[in-house]
Design a protein around this motif. Structure first.
Motif, PDB file in Angstrom:
ATOM      1  N   ASP A  21       0.720  -1.308  -0.209  1.00  0.00           N
ATOM      2  CA  ASP A  21       0.001   0.163   0.059  1.00  0.00           C
ATOM      3  C   ASP A  21       0.771   1.236   0.001  1.00  0.00           C
ATOM      4  O   ASP A  21       0.655   2.123  -0.636  1.00  0.00           O
ATOM      5  N   ASP A  26       0.758   4.033  -2.827  1.00  0.00           N
ATOM      6  CA  ASP A  26       0.665   5.606  -2.654  1.00  0.00           C
ATOM      7  C   ASP A  26       1.982   6.461  -3.171  1.00  0.00           C
ATOM      8  O   ASP A  26       1.591   7.461  -3.753  1.00  0.00           O
ATOM      9  N   TRP A  36       1.526   4.906  -7.639  1.00  0.00           N
ATOM     10  CA  TRP A  36       0.452   4.658  -8.520  1.00  0.00           C
ATOM     11  C   TRP A  36      -0.864   5.288  -7.595  1.00  0.00           C
ATOM     12  O   TRP A  36      -2.020   4.462  -7.397  1.00  0.00           O
ATOM     13  N   SER A  37      -0.620   6.220  -6.823  1.00  0.00           N
ATOM     14  CA  SER A  37      -1.815   6.800  -6.116  1.00  0.00           C
ATOM     15  C   SER A  37      -3.242   7.078  -7.105  1.00  0.00           C
ATOM     16  O   SER A  37      -4.120   7.090  -6.470  1.00  0.00           O
ATOM     17  N   ASP A  38      -3.064   7.235  -8.133  1.00  0.00           N
ATOM     18  CA  ASP A  38      -4.243   7.396  -9.101  1.00  0.00           C
ATOM     19  C   ASP A  38      -4.921   6.121  -9.547  1.00  0.00           C
ATOM     20  O   ASP A  38      -5.958   6.286 -10.509  1.00  0.00           O
ATOM     21  N   ARG A  39      -4.361   5.227  -9.224  1.00  0.00           N
ATOM     22  CA  ARG A  39      -4.805   3.726  -9.903  1.00  0.00           C
ATOM     23  C   ARG A  39      -5.542   3.117  -8.760  1.00  0.00           C
ATOM     24  O   ARG A  39      -5.165   3.341  -7.476  1.00  0.00           O
ATOM     25  N   ASP A  40      -6.452   2.202  -9.162  1.00  0.00           N
ATOM     26  CA  ASP A  40      -7.000   1.474  -8.170  1.00  0.00           C
ATOM     27  C   ASP A  40      -5.983   0.290  -7.803  1.00  0.00           C
ATOM     28  O   ASP A  40      -5.024   0.118  -8.348  1.00  0.00           O
ATOM     29  N   ALA A  41      -6.363  -0.748  -6.538  1.00  0.00           N
ATOM     30  CA  ALA A  41      -5.608  -1.486  -6.076  1.00  0.00           C
ATOM     31  C   ALA A  41      -4.901  -2.353  -6.928  1.00  0.00           C
ATOM     32  O   ALA A  41      -3.873  -2.834  -7.005  1.00  0.00           O
ATOM     33  N   ASP A  42      -5.860  -3.059  -8.088  1.00  0.00           N
ATOM     34  CA  ASP A  42      -5.742  -4.144  -8.683  1.00  0.00           C
ATOM     35  C   ASP A  42      -4.522  -3.527  -9.772  1.00  0.00           C
ATOM     36  O   ASP A  42      -3.853  -4.362 -10.056  1.00  0.00           O
ATOM     37  N   ARG A  49      -1.218  -2.952  -8.269  1.00  0.00           N
ATOM     38  CA  ARG A  49      -0.545  -4.094  -7.931  1.00  0.00           C
ATOM     39  C   ARG A  49       0.197  -4.787  -9.232  1.00  0.00           C
ATOM     40  O   ARG A  49       1.193  -5.388  -9.018  1.00  0.00           O
TER      41      ARG A  49
END
Length: 320
Positions: A117, A121, A124-130, A133
Motif C-alpha cells: 500500500d 501511494d 500509483w496513487s491515481d490507480r485502483d489497487a488491482d 498491484r
C-alpha cells in the motif's frame, strides 16, 4: 610401411561433449606410423582431461555464483548507479524507469519491509489497487532481472505477504548507509584522530542524494536526515579548524554548510568569527547582513541575540 605424411590436426575441442572431432581421431589412430598413433592418442587424452577440468571448474563457478552472487554496490550520492563486482550496470538494463524507482525507494527504507500500500501511494496513487498491484509486479520483475544473476537461489528483492524489501548481504554496499555510519562515529569521536575522521566523512558526500527524486514526497524525510547529518559533520569541522587556527579551512567548511542550508544561523556566526579572526572585518559584518536578510525574508524573524552580540563585538573591534 613407414610414411612421411604428417598427421592431420585434430579438430579443436568444443563440441557438445567437449571431445576432439571423432573422424579426425579415428584417422590418426589408424595411421601406419606408430609414433603418430601414439602422439595422437596422448594429445586426445590430454584434450579430454583439459576439457573435463574446464567443464568441472565451470560447473563449480556456476554453483558458487548461484549460491553467493558477486557483491552489489549502490551509489545514491550525485545520481543513482549500481555496480556488481566493480562493474557499473548500464542504465538501459532497467528497461523502464519505474523498476529503478522502486529499487531507489526501497534503498531509502534500509532493511525495513515496505507494505505494498505504501508503494501504491508513492507511485500509483491515481490507480485502483488491482491496477497498482499489476504495475508493481511488472516493476519488481524487471528489477529482479537487473539485480539477480540467472539461476540465483534467492532474489535480492524479497516479497513476503505483500511486503517488499531489499535483502542485502554484508558484502553489499550502499554509499549513503556508509556515510551515515561513518558520520555518527566521527561526530561522537574524541581525541586527536577526530578531525581526520570528520574530513574523511566529508569526502564521502559526493553530491546531492538521489537528484532524480528531488521532488518525490517519499524522498524528503530521507534526504533531510542525510542533510542534517552532513550539517553536523561540517559544524564539527568548522569548530575543529577554528580551534586549530586554520581559518582558511574553517571558512571553506562554513561556506559549504551555508550552501547546504542558507538559513543555518550558527554557520553564519562561525563564518563571521573566522572572518574576524583572519582580520577580514568588513566581510564578517557583511556576513551578518546576509544572515539577517535571509532570516527576515525567508522566516520573518530577526537574528538571535547571540548573533547580534557577535556583530556588536566585531564592530567594537573586540576579539571573538
Amino acid at each position: 610401411m613407414r610414411t612421411n605424411a604428417s598427421p592431420a590436426p585434430l579438430a579443436p575441442a568444443g563440441g557438445r561433449e567437449g571431445f576432439p572431432d571423432s573422424d579426425a581421431l579415428a584417422t590418426m589412430i589408424d595411421h601406419p606410423d606408430r609414433a603418430v598413433r601414439r602422439s595422437t592418442l596422448l594429445a586426445a587424452l590430454a584434450a579430454v582431461a583439459v576439457d573435463q577440468r574446464v567443464g568441472s571448474a565451470a560447473v563449480d563457478v556456476r554453483a558458487r555464483v548461484r549460491a553467493e552472487a558477486p557483491p552489489l554496490r549502490f551509489e545514491l550520492f550525485g545520481g543513482f548507479r549500481v555496480h556488481r563486482a566493480g562493474w557499473e550496470l548500464d542504465d538501459s538494463a532497467w528497461q523502464r524507469p519505474m523498476a529503478a524507482r522502486v529499487v531507489r525507494f526501497l534503498l531509502t527504507q534500509g532493511s525495513s519491509g515496505v507494505p505494498e500500500d505504501v508503494l501504491f501511494d508513492a507511485f500509483w496513487s491515481d490507480r485502483d489497487a488491482d491496477a497498482a498491484r499489476q504495475h508493481l509486479s511488472v516493476a519488481v520483475c524487471r528489477a529482479r532481472k537487473v539485480l539477480d544473476l540467472p539461476g540465483a537461489q534467492r532474489s535480492v528483492l524479497e516479497v513476503r505477504e505483500r511486503t517488499y524489501r531489499l535483502r542485502l548481504r554484508d558484502a553489499d554496499r550502499v554509499d549513503t548507509v556508509e556515510f551515515e555510519r561513518a558520520a555518527a562515529a566521527a561526530v561522537a569521536g574524541r581525541g586527536p584522530g577526530r578531525r581526520a575522521a570528520l574530513e574523511a566523512v566529508a569526502v564521502l558526500w559526493t553530491g546531492e542524494p538521489l537528484p532524480e527524486d528531488r521532488y518525490a514526497a517519499w524522498s524528503w524525510p530521507w534526504r533531510e536526515r542525510l542533510v542534517d547529518t552532513y550539517c553536523h559533520v561540517l559544524v564539527a569541522l568548522v569548530e575543529a579548524y577554528t580551534a586549530a587556527g586554520e581559518l582558511h579551512h574553517a571558512i571553506d567548511a562554513a561556506r559549504r554548510l551555508l550552501e547546504l542550508d542558507p538559513l543555518h544561523e550558527r554557520a553564519h556566526r562561525e563564518l563571521m568569527t573566522a572572518y574576524a579572526r583572519a582580520g577580514r572585518t568588513s566581510q564578517a559584518l557583511r556576513q551578518f547582513l546576509e544572515c539577517r536578510r535571509l532570516l527576515v525574508e525567508e522566516l520573518g524573524i530577526e537574528p538571535s541575540s547571540e548573533t547580534s552580540a557577535l556583530q556588536a563585538r566585531i564592530l567594537a573591534g573586540e576579539s571573538v
